[in-house]
Design a protein around this motif. Structure first.
Motif, PDB file in Angstrom:
ATOM      1  N   ARG A  16     -59.646 -49.241  38.993  1.00 59.19           N
ATOM      2  CA  ARG A  16     -57.881 -49.703  39.092  1.00 59.19           C
ATOM      3  C   ARG A  16     -57.458 -49.028  37.749  1.00 59.19           C
ATOM      4  O   ARG A  16     -56.276 -48.807  37.639  1.00 59.19           O
ATOM      5  N   ASP A  17     -58.098 -48.394  37.265  1.00 58.28           N
ATOM      6  CA  ASP A  17     -57.186 -47.720  35.555  1.00 58.28           C
ATOM      7  C   ASP A  17     -57.284 -46.256  36.454  1.00 58.28           C
ATOM      8  O   ASP A  17     -57.729 -45.567  35.577  1.00 58.28           O
ATOM      9  N   LEU A  18     -56.656 -46.604  37.743  1.00 57.15           N
ATOM     10  CA  LEU A  18     -56.692 -45.092  38.154  1.00 57.15           C
ATOM     11  C   LEU A  18     -56.173 -43.637  37.481  1.00 57.15           C
ATOM     12  O   LEU A  18     -56.681 -43.113  37.719  1.00 57.15           O
ATOM     13  N   PHE A  19     -55.612 -43.362  36.568  1.00 60.86           N
ATOM     14  CA  PHE A  19     -55.256 -42.326  35.780  1.00 60.86           C
ATOM     15  C   PHE A  19     -55.170 -42.025  34.080  1.00 60.86           C
ATOM     16  O   PHE A  19     -54.944 -42.195  33.828  1.00 60.86           O
ATOM     17  N   GLY A  20     -56.155 -43.095  34.332  1.00 64.30           N
ATOM     18  CA  GLY A  20     -56.633 -43.201  32.216  1.00 64.30           C
ATOM     19  C   GLY A  20     -55.516 -44.122  31.293  1.00 64.30           C
ATOM     20  O   GLY A  20     -56.097 -43.254  30.387  1.00 64.30           O
ATOM     21  N   THR A  21     -55.304 -44.774  31.434  1.00 63.77           N
ATOM     22  CA  THR A  21     -53.725 -45.486  30.545  1.00 63.77           C
ATOM     23  C   THR A  21     -53.807 -46.292  30.225  1.00 63.77           C
ATOM     24  O   THR A  21     -52.977 -47.215  29.657  1.00 63.77           O
ATOM     25  N   GLY A  22     -55.027 -47.260  31.451  1.00 62.38           N
ATOM     26  CA  GLY A  22     -54.710 -48.645  30.398  1.00 62.38           C
ATOM     27  C   GLY A  22     -53.937 -49.701  31.380  1.00 62.38           C
ATOM     28  O   GLY A  22     -54.032 -51.101  31.318  1.00 62.38           O
TER      29      GLY A  22
END
Length: 238
Positions: A16-22
């Motif tokens: 669910r942290d698809l974009f690695g932004t938290g």
């Protein structure tokens, strides 16, 4: 995103942290294929969403080559409006998914074992991507002939990747650093883009630096920054 190509179905597991932004995306904002199939299960402890679908389900397509059967589908992220519909905090995204199955195999000793070639492996086996970062002229039609600027001028910078025969690519710039010498660690240095794609130079009210939208193509990213020099240093070359 993890893909398992099984004998009769594919299993897609999405963190669910698809974009690695938290920032965790909602499971309701994710769907599989043109038919927009919904997820089959969630794992709150691992923060993952899993889709299970037959190879011919959810609007997937199949391509037959002399050696392979290639099933293709799409994982779509369509963010819902927040509490304030006047702003958006994330863009939609589409992730291509492929499963490759050999057409020829020895089946006398058991069932056919499907294989899946990860995208990055296929990418490396075909050709290398060609990246460029160029100073452009005022109308972005060609590369700028002169590299000299005066304070108050605007630098037009264009990042581009040559995709050639690959599936369409959307280019992002994670970081961009200016320095007086080669190497990002050279001192002094100034971070123009940082924090996984944030245009740091545009956060100040004293500058007009900004990304240029819309993109001319998905594999091109343009941004403008105000000319500057390093304070206290007599050199004028950045």
């Amino acid at each position: 995103v993890e893909v398992q190509c099984q004998e009769a179905q594919l299993v897609v597991t999405v963190h669910r942290d698809l974009f690695g932004t938290g920032r965790l995306v909602s499971a309701a904002e994710l769907s599989l294929g043109p038919a927009a199939c919904r997820h089959s299960r969630m794992d709150p402890s691992q923060k993952t969403v899993t889709f299970s679908a037959g190879l011919h389900e959810c609007g997937s397509t199949v391509q037959v080559t002399p050696d392979s059967l290639i099933y293709r589908t799409l994982l779509s992220y369509d963010p819902s409006p927040g509490s304030n519909p006047a702003i958006v905090r994330s863009d939609p995204a589409v992730i291509p998914i492929e499963c490759h199955y050999p057409r020829r195999d020895n089946v006398s000793s058991g069932s056919i074992r499907p294989t899946w070639s990860p995208f990055n492996w296929a990418l490396a086996s075909q050709e290398k991507l060609l990246f460029s970062l160029r100073l452009m002229n005022e109308d972005w039609s060609s590369e700028r002939d002169l590299s000299a600027f005066r304070l108050g001028d605007v630098l037009n910078i264009q990042a581009e990747v040559g995709a050639h025969s690959h599936v369409p690519l959307r280019l992002f710039v994670d970081s961009c650093v200016a320095s007086l010498g080669p190497g990002a660690g050279t001192e002094p240095h100034y971070a123009i883009i940082d924090f996984n794609g944030c245009l740091v130079d545009g956060r100040s009210d004293a500058t007009s630096s900004a990304f240029v939208t819309p993109r001319p193509r998905q594999d091109v990213l343009r941004f403008q920054i105000d000319a500057f020099r390093f304070a206290g240093d007599p050199r004028s070359l950045v």
